[in-house]
Enzyme design. Structure first.
Site, mmCIF file in Angstrom:
data_model
loop_
_atom_site.group_PDB
_atom_site.id
_atom_site.type_symbol
_atom_site.label_atom_id
_atom_site.label_comp_id
_atom_site.label_asym_id
_atom_site.label_seq_id
_atom_site.Cartn_x
_atom_site.Cartn_y
_atom_site.Cartn_z
ATOM 1 N N ALA A 1 9.024 -4.128 12.160
ATOM 2 C CA ALA A 1 9.192 -4.950 10.957
ATOM 3 C C ALA A 1 10.649 -5.384 10.738
ATOM 4 O O ALA A 1 10.913 -6.562 10.476
ATOM 5 C CB ALA A 1 8.680 -4.184 9.741
ATOM 6 N N HIS B 1 -1.516 1.349 -4.215
ATOM 7 C CA HIS B 1 -1.961 2.749 -4.139
ATOM 8 C C HIS B 1 -1.107 3.666 -5.003
ATOM 9 O O HIS B 1 -0.970 4.856 -4.715
ATOM 10 C CB HIS B 1 -1.960 3.232 -2.679
ATOM 11 C CG HIS B 1 -3.042 2.599 -1.862
ATOM 12 N ND1 HIS B 1 -2.996 2.474 -0.497
ATOM 13 C CD2 HIS B 1 -4.230 2.040 -2.231
ATOM 14 C CE1 HIS B 1 -4.094 1.877 -0.055
ATOM 15 N NE2 HIS B 1 -4.860 1.590 -1.084
ATOM 16 N N GLN C 1 0.848 -1.199 0.000
ATOM 17 C CA GLN C 1 0.000 0.000 0.000
ATOM 18 C C GLN C 1 0.873 1.234 0.000
ATOM 19 O O GLN C 1 0.380 2.349 -0.094
ATOM 20 C CB GLN C 1 -0.872 0.010 1.258
ATOM 21 C CG GLN C 1 -1.820 -1.159 1.342
ATOM 22 C CD GLN C 1 -2.390 -1.269 2.752
ATOM 23 O OE1 GLN C 1 -3.352 -0.581 3.094
ATOM 24 N NE2 GLN C 1 -1.813 -2.123 3.570
ATOM 25 N N PRO D 1 3.744 -3.878 15.785
ATOM 26 C CA PRO D 1 3.862 -3.684 17.238
ATOM 27 C C PRO D 1 2.496 -3.600 17.927
ATOM 28 O O PRO D 1 2.398 -3.831 19.130
ATOM 29 C CB PRO D 1 4.616 -2.356 17.383
ATOM 30 C CG PRO D 1 4.911 -1.860 16.028
ATOM 31 C CD PRO D 1 4.258 -2.739 15.018
ATOM 32 N N SER E 1 -2.403 -1.160 9.288
ATOM 33 C CA SER E 1 -3.504 -1.140 10.251
ATOM 34 C C SER E 1 -4.710 -1.892 9.695
ATOM 35 O O SER E 1 -5.655 -2.163 10.410
ATOM 36 C CB SER E 1 -3.904 0.310 10.540
ATOM 37 O OG SER E 1 -4.345 0.934 9.351
ATOM 38 N N CYS F 1 3.385 22.706 -14.023
ATOM 39 C CA CYS F 1 3.891 22.253 -15.313
ATOM 40 C C CYS F 1 4.011 23.472 -16.230
ATOM 41 O O CYS F 1 3.407 24.522 -15.958
ATOM 42 C CB CYS F 1 2.876 21.235 -15.836
ATOM 43 S SG CYS F 1 2.975 20.784 -17.561
ATOM 44 N N CYS G 1 -2.493 18.614 -18.358
ATOM 45 C CA CYS G 1 -2.134 18.023 -19.651
ATOM 46 C C CYS G 1 -1.613 16.587 -19.528
ATOM 47 O O CYS G 1 -1.255 15.978 -20.530
ATOM 48 C CB CYS G 1 -1.103 18.895 -20.364
ATOM 49 S SG CYS G 1 0.558 18.792 -19.655
HETATM 50 P P1 NAD Z 1 -1.405 2.972 8.604
HETATM 51 O O1 NAD Z 1 -0.678 4.275 8.758
HETATM 52 O O2 NAD Z 1 -2.873 2.973 8.626
HETATM 53 O O3 NAD Z 1 -0.917 1.952 9.721
HETATM 54 C C1 NAD Z 1 0.435 1.784 10.039
HETATM 55 C C2 NAD Z 1 0.576 0.499 10.827
HETATM 56 O O4 NAD Z 1 1.974 0.225 10.996
HETATM 57 C C3 NAD Z 1 -0.034 0.548 12.225
HETATM 58 O O5 NAD Z 1 -0.816 -0.619 12.422
HETATM 59 C C4 NAD Z 1 1.183 0.558 13.157
HETATM 60 O O6 NAD Z 1 0.933 -0.110 14.382
HETATM 61 C C5 NAD Z 1 2.202 -0.184 12.321
HETATM 62 N N1 NAD Z 1 3.613 0.106 12.627
HETATM 63 C C6 NAD Z 1 4.151 1.232 13.158
HETATM 64 N N2 NAD Z 1 5.489 1.107 13.247
HETATM 65 C C7 NAD Z 1 5.802 -0.121 12.765
HETATM 66 C C8 NAD Z 1 7.022 -0.832 12.594
HETATM 67 N N3 NAD Z 1 8.227 -0.298 12.934
HETATM 68 N N4 NAD Z 1 6.974 -2.082 12.070
HETATM 69 C C9 NAD Z 1 5.782 -2.640 11.719
HETATM 70 N N5 NAD Z 1 4.611 -2.013 11.869
HETATM 71 C C10 NAD Z 1 4.610 -0.768 12.381
HETATM 72 O O7 NAD Z 1 -0.816 2.350 7.281
HETATM 73 P P2 NAD Z 1 -1.547 1.574 6.136
HETATM 74 O O8 NAD Z 1 -2.315 0.446 6.698
HETATM 75 O O9 NAD Z 1 -0.478 1.317 5.144
HETATM 76 O O10 NAD Z 1 -2.601 2.583 5.487
HETATM 77 C C11 NAD Z 1 -2.301 3.940 5.272
HETATM 78 C C12 NAD Z 1 -2.272 4.402 3.808
HETATM 79 O O11 NAD Z 1 -1.394 5.517 3.777
HETATM 80 C C13 NAD Z 1 -1.673 3.425 2.854
HETATM 81 O O12 NAD Z 1 -2.643 3.121 1.968
HETATM 82 C C14 NAD Z 1 -0.530 4.149 2.131
HETATM 83 O O13 NAD Z 1 -0.875 4.350 0.781
HETATM 84 C C15 NAD Z 1 -0.455 5.502 2.729
HETATM 85 N N6 NAD Z 1 0.874 5.840 3.311
HETATM 86 C C16 NAD Z 1 2.020 5.408 2.709
HETATM 87 C C17 NAD Z 1 3.253 5.710 3.257
HETATM 88 C C18 NAD Z 1 4.490 5.190 2.583
HETATM 89 O O14 NAD Z 1 4.484 5.011 1.369
HETATM 90 N N7 NAD Z 1 5.545 4.896 3.327
HETATM 91 C C19 NAD Z 1 3.342 6.464 4.441
HETATM 92 C C20 NAD Z 1 2.125 6.905 5.023
HETATM 93 C C21 NAD Z 1 0.901 6.579 4.446
HETATM 94 ZN ZN ZN Z 2 0.721 20.346 -18.046
#
Ligand code: NAD
Ligand code: ZN
Length: 254
Positions: free
Chosen positions: A232, A119, A101, A214, A189, A148, A130
């Site tokens: 992670a 996503h 995601q 966590p 989450s 742009c 454009c």
């Molecule tokens: P979320 O923000 O809803 O949830 C984050 C989850 O990660 C929580 O459950 C939290 O407990 C857990 N977490 C926190 N620290 C952690 C660690 N060190 N190791 C493992 N888990 C840990 O995230 P989501 O479910 O991905 O949904 C949010 C949306 O936001 C996504 O669809 C994404 O597109 C977007 N997003 C992306 C980024 C990115 O690309 N890095 C950053 C922020 C949001």
């Molecule tokens: Zn343009």
């Protein structure tokens, strides 16, 4: 960590493992998640800024509050042990696909080859007028919102709330979820649909669902078989060393 060993055993015995990752896997790379502790949404209202209508109505505000900081952070972010651990699992022939995601491109940077960006991606910007494209790291953001040459405003090629998941990604992800016998659900989450439905599809097909987080999530107890409570990167290191031990002590065929 008892479940770390169990996860290593389940992965060693699997034929087709798949991972679903979320913002949490990139926290150790310095990228804040949306929800959970230290999440962006403690500070801003998501519907006000991460919705496509907000971007259309007030792109300048969305750029100032959401996109500008994200670009600064992502321009220099590096993969952590969570990303490299999953890339390693792919090289070992265990992990077949990552459904992410995340829009940060860190799985690819870590060397993962089969990644579905559910996503979209922050790596490229598209002109809202454009449809011209530019690589995000080369975009000049000295003026907000950046424009742009045609005068249109640049937007990231990410899926905002209210936008459709790219159909190809949805089809490929459902296919991956239906084909797997083990699904690692890392750092999500599981509150954003339809991504959060992928573990449900896998579970209904009999796969073992292993969460690494966590905190408990919407899937814990109802969908996951078990959760490894931890960061992670640390958990992936533990799983890989347990896996290597299992493999080195396994009898060699022939
Ligand atoms: P979320 O923000 O809803 O949830 C984050 C989850 O990660 C929580 O459950 C939290 O407990 C857990 N977490 C926190 N620290 C952690 C660690 N060190 N190791 C493992 N888990 C840990 O995230 P989501 O479910 O991905 O949904 C949010 C949306 O936001 C996504 O669809 C994404 O597109 C977007 N997003 C992306 C980024 C990115 O690309 N890095 C950053 C922020 C949001
Ligand atoms: Zn343009």
């Amino acid at each position: 960590m008892e479940n770390v060993l169990q996860a290593a055993k389940d992965l060693a015995a699997s034929r087709h493992a798949v991972a679903l990752t979320g913002a949490g896997i990139s926290v150790e790379s310095g990228i804040p998640p949306f929800r959970g502790k230290g999440g962006l949404w403690e500070k801003i209202d998501p519907m006000e800024y991460a919705h496509i209508e907000a971007l259309r109505r007030n792109p300048e505000a969305v750029w100032r509050v959401l996109i500008q900081d994200m670009k600064t952070t992502l321009d220099t972010a590096r993969p952590n042990d969570g990303h490299t651990g999953l890339a390693q699992l792919e090289k070992m022939g265990i992990l077949k696909t990552i459904i992410t995601q995340n829009v940060d491109g860190l799985h690819q940077l870590a060397g993962s080859r089969h990644t579905i960006e559910f996503h979209g991606s922050f790596a490229w910007m598209r002109c809202m007028n454009c449809s011209n494209r530019i690589e995000t790291r080369y975009l000049d953001i000295s003026v907000i919102p950046p424009r742009c040459a045609c005068g249109g405003i640049w937007r990231p090629e990410c899926v905002f709330f209210g936008e459709e998941i790219p159909p190809r990604c949805l089809i490929d992800s459902k296919h991956a979820a239906m084909s797997c016998d083990v699904m690692l659900v890392v750092g999500t989450s599981a509150e954003v649909q339809p991504a959060a439905y992928m573990p449900v599809i896998a579970k209904n097909r009999g796969a073992t669902i292993i969460e690494i987080n966590p905190e408990k999530t919407a899937l814990t107890r109802s969908v996951s078989d078990y959760i490894i409570r931890g960061k992670a990167g640390e958990v992936m290191n533990g799983i890989l060393s347990a896996l290597n031990q299992i493999r080195s002590s396994a009898p060699v065929d022939g």
